[in-house]
Scaffold this active site. Structure first.
Site, PDB file in Angstrom:
ATOM      1  N   ARG A 113       0.800  -1.230   0.000  1.00 41.78           N
ATOM      2  CA  ARG A 113       0.000   0.000   0.000  1.00 41.78           C
ATOM      3  C   ARG A 113       0.829   1.275   0.000  1.00 41.78           C
ATOM      4  NH1 ARG A 113      -2.673  -3.942   2.648  1.00 41.78           N
ATOM      5  NH2 ARG A 113      -4.878  -4.164   2.095  1.00 41.78           N
ATOM      6  N   HIS A 138      -0.872  -2.478  -4.545  1.00 42.26           N
ATOM      7  CA  HIS A 138      -0.303  -3.355  -5.570  1.00 42.26           C
ATOM      8  C   HIS A 138      -0.277  -2.733  -6.978  1.00 42.26           C
ATOM      9  CE1 HIS A 138       0.034  -6.367  -2.559  1.00 42.26           C
ATOM     10  NE2 HIS A 138      -1.161  -6.923  -2.670  1.00 42.26           N
ATOM     11  N   HIS A 210       3.165 -12.693  -5.650  1.00 44.54           N
ATOM     12  CA  HIS A 210       2.002 -12.813  -4.768  1.00 44.54           C
ATOM     13  C   HIS A 210       1.404 -14.226  -4.799  1.00 44.54           C
ATOM     14  CE1 HIS A 210      -1.520 -11.477  -2.551  1.00 44.54           C
ATOM     15  NE2 HIS A 210      -1.005 -10.271  -2.452  1.00 44.54           N
ATOM     16  N   ASP A 282      -1.519  -9.970   8.381  1.00 47.36           N
ATOM     17  CA  ASP A 282      -1.368  -9.208   7.136  1.00 47.36           C
ATOM     18  C   ASP A 282      -0.377  -8.096   7.444  1.00 47.36           C
ATOM     19  OD1 ASP A 282      -1.668  -8.242   4.613  1.00 47.36           O
ATOM     20  OD2 ASP A 282      -3.794  -7.737   4.777  1.00 47.36           O
ATOM     21  N   GLU A 347       5.295 -12.347   0.873  1.00 45.37           N
ATOM     22  CA  GLU A 347       5.667 -11.396  -0.177  1.00 45.37           C
ATOM     23  C   GLU A 347       6.920 -10.646   0.258  1.00 45.37           C
ATOM     24  OE1 GLU A 347       1.946  -9.055  -0.685  1.00 45.37           O
ATOM     25  OE2 GLU A 347       1.102 -10.768   0.352  1.00 45.37           O
TER      26      GLU A 347
HETATM   27  C1  BGC Z   1      -2.246  -7.603   1.174  1.00 40.98           C
HETATM   28  C2  BGC Z   1      -3.654  -7.827   1.642  1.00 40.98           C
HETATM   29  C3  BGC Z   1      -4.543  -7.841   0.460  1.00 40.98           C
HETATM   30  C4  BGC Z   1      -4.085  -8.909  -0.486  1.00 40.98           C
HETATM   31  C5  BGC Z   1      -4.905  -8.856  -1.735  1.00 40.98           C
HETATM   32  C6  BGC Z   1      -1.880  -8.704   0.254  1.00 40.98           C
HETATM   33  O1  BGC Z   1      -0.603  -8.488  -0.244  1.00 40.98           O
HETATM   34  O2  BGC Z   1      -1.355  -7.523   2.240  1.00 40.98           O
HETATM   35  O3  BGC Z   1      -4.061  -6.812   2.535  1.00 40.98           O
HETATM   36  O4  BGC Z   1      -5.870  -8.045   0.805  1.00 40.98           O
HETATM   37  O5  BGC Z   1      -2.764  -8.700  -0.828  1.00 40.98           O
HETATM   38  O6  BGC Z   1      -5.099 -10.087  -2.216  1.00 40.98           O
END
Ligand code: BGC
Length: 382
Positions: A113, A138, A210, A282, A347
């Protein structure tokens, strides 16, 4: 498109065979299953998308497509030698195009983010699409996970190089960015990912993969029994919108501390503000490291199958996401509906919102620099 790539090791094998022949009759020669095949995975916007399937000498396989550079399959043995696919994803390109929570994809130009979709470089302000209220996530609406990369087998024959040129201003980011992501599948069941990029104007960059892993059954059941070890004593706590507060805090005494391998489900329901903000795990972990060499970030182990995965990286952080937003509506490979927490992501990355956090390691890339970073996902069983 359907061709079989003949890597250089074939020449090596021929030389060995010749040597064996020259020395007279012997036992059966060792055979390798090593192969690299390209096939058609469908098309989007009139462009064909190739699927590259890399098989190593023991027959373990990785499938990678040009759309989003997505790792669509990863087949490795359990402790009894049974091969199973350990990543979540879809059977078809159309399904990836229609709706994906970034399954297996390269995320960028900025993974994770950026607060309110705003940042400044050298006093110039930039605005990004807010696609995860109130933040940019992302890389925006059409991030690197949704573009077509150009794939080419590497000269060594055990990998694929993916190239994408992102235009100046794409998704609000400054500078034309030329990126190359090389996937190498070794005979030791290691998926090595090397990222490289250059820009013609100062910009920000944070690339990652991801993939959602489920070492037991590829996503048919929750990952809560998987045991996690994360090599970090500190993390970056977040606010209610998952933006770091700027603090680098100790994990001591928190349910987020994974220095000792612990089942993911053991503390995920604990009453802790950070677990509440993430709806589970997360969070970005600040990796323990002495230098920026490739080093162990995390190990995940599934006690049922015996499969384990080590994650090694040159990055300063890793986002551990426990699949909290999976809710059964993504129906994936073989018709499996991916339920809550049926996959986990590790990640490797720079910290979230670094462009707005002067005390975090910088994510600015300038025209005279080359962005270069590597991560390895290593699979084995015990
Ligand atoms: C984030 C999550 C997000 C997800 C989306 C992750 O990399 O940390 O907050 O919901 O990606 O699939």
């Amino acid at each position: 498109m359907q061709f079989k790539f003949s890597p250089t090791w074939l020449a090596g094998l021929a030389a060995v065979s010749l040597l064996v022949w020259a020395c007279g009759p012997t036992e059966t020669e060792p055979t390798s299953m090593r192969a690299l095949e390209a096939s058609d995975f469908g098309s989007v916007d009139g462009q064909t998308v190739a699927l590259f399937t890399l098989t190593n000498d023991s027959g373990a396989k990785v499938g990678i497509i040009e759309y989003g550079g997505i790792v669509v399959s990863l087949e490795v043995p359990d402790r009894d030698g049974n091969v199973g696919d350990v990543v979540l994803g879809y059977d078809t390109l159309d399904a990836y195009v229609a709706d994906t929570p970034y399954f297996g994809a390269i995320t960028g130009r900025y993974a994770n983010r950026i607060a309110k979709g705003r940042f400044e470089i050298d006093g110039t302000a930039y605005e990004l699409p807010v696609n995860n209220e109130p933040n940019s996530l992302h890389g925006g609406i059409k991030g690197f996970d949704k573009v077509i990369w150009k794939g080419t087998p590497t000269a060594s024959g055990d990998g694929v190089e993916m190239v994408y040129v992102s235009a100046d201003g794409e998704e609000g980011y400054p500078g034309e960015l030329s990126s190359k992501v090389t996937y190498t599948w070794t005979d030791d069941n290691e998926l090595q990912i090397d990222y490289e990029a250059t820009t013609d104007k100062p910009t920000v960059i944070n690339l990652t993969n991801h993939s959602y892993f489920n070492l037991k059954d590829g996503g048919a059941s929750p990952i809560l029994d998987h045991e996690m070890m994360i090599n970090a004593g500190m993390y970056t706590p977040v606010d209610a919108t998952s933006i770091p507060t700027g603090e680098i805090a100790s994990l001591d005494g928190t349910p987020l501390d994974f220095r000792t391998a612990t089942a993911i489900g053991a503390r995920i329901g604990d009453d802790h503000e950070q677990i509440g903000f993430g709806a589970g795990y997360d969070h970005n972990y600040v990796l323990n490291r002495d230098d920026d060499a490739l080093s162990l970030a995390a190990t995940v182990y599934d006690p049922h199958s015996g499969r384990a995965m080590d994650v090694l990286t040159e990055e300063p952080g890793v986002q551990f996401y426990s699949g909290n937003f999976l809710d059964g509506h993504h129906v994936g490979k073989g018709g499996v509906a991916y339920q809550h927490r049926s996959g986990l992501c590790l990640e490797t990355q720079h910290y979230p919102d670094s462009p707005n956090q002067p005390d975090f390691p910088s994510t600015v890339l300038r025209p005279d620099e080359t962005y270069s970073t590597s991560t390895v996902y290593r699979f084995y069983a015990r």
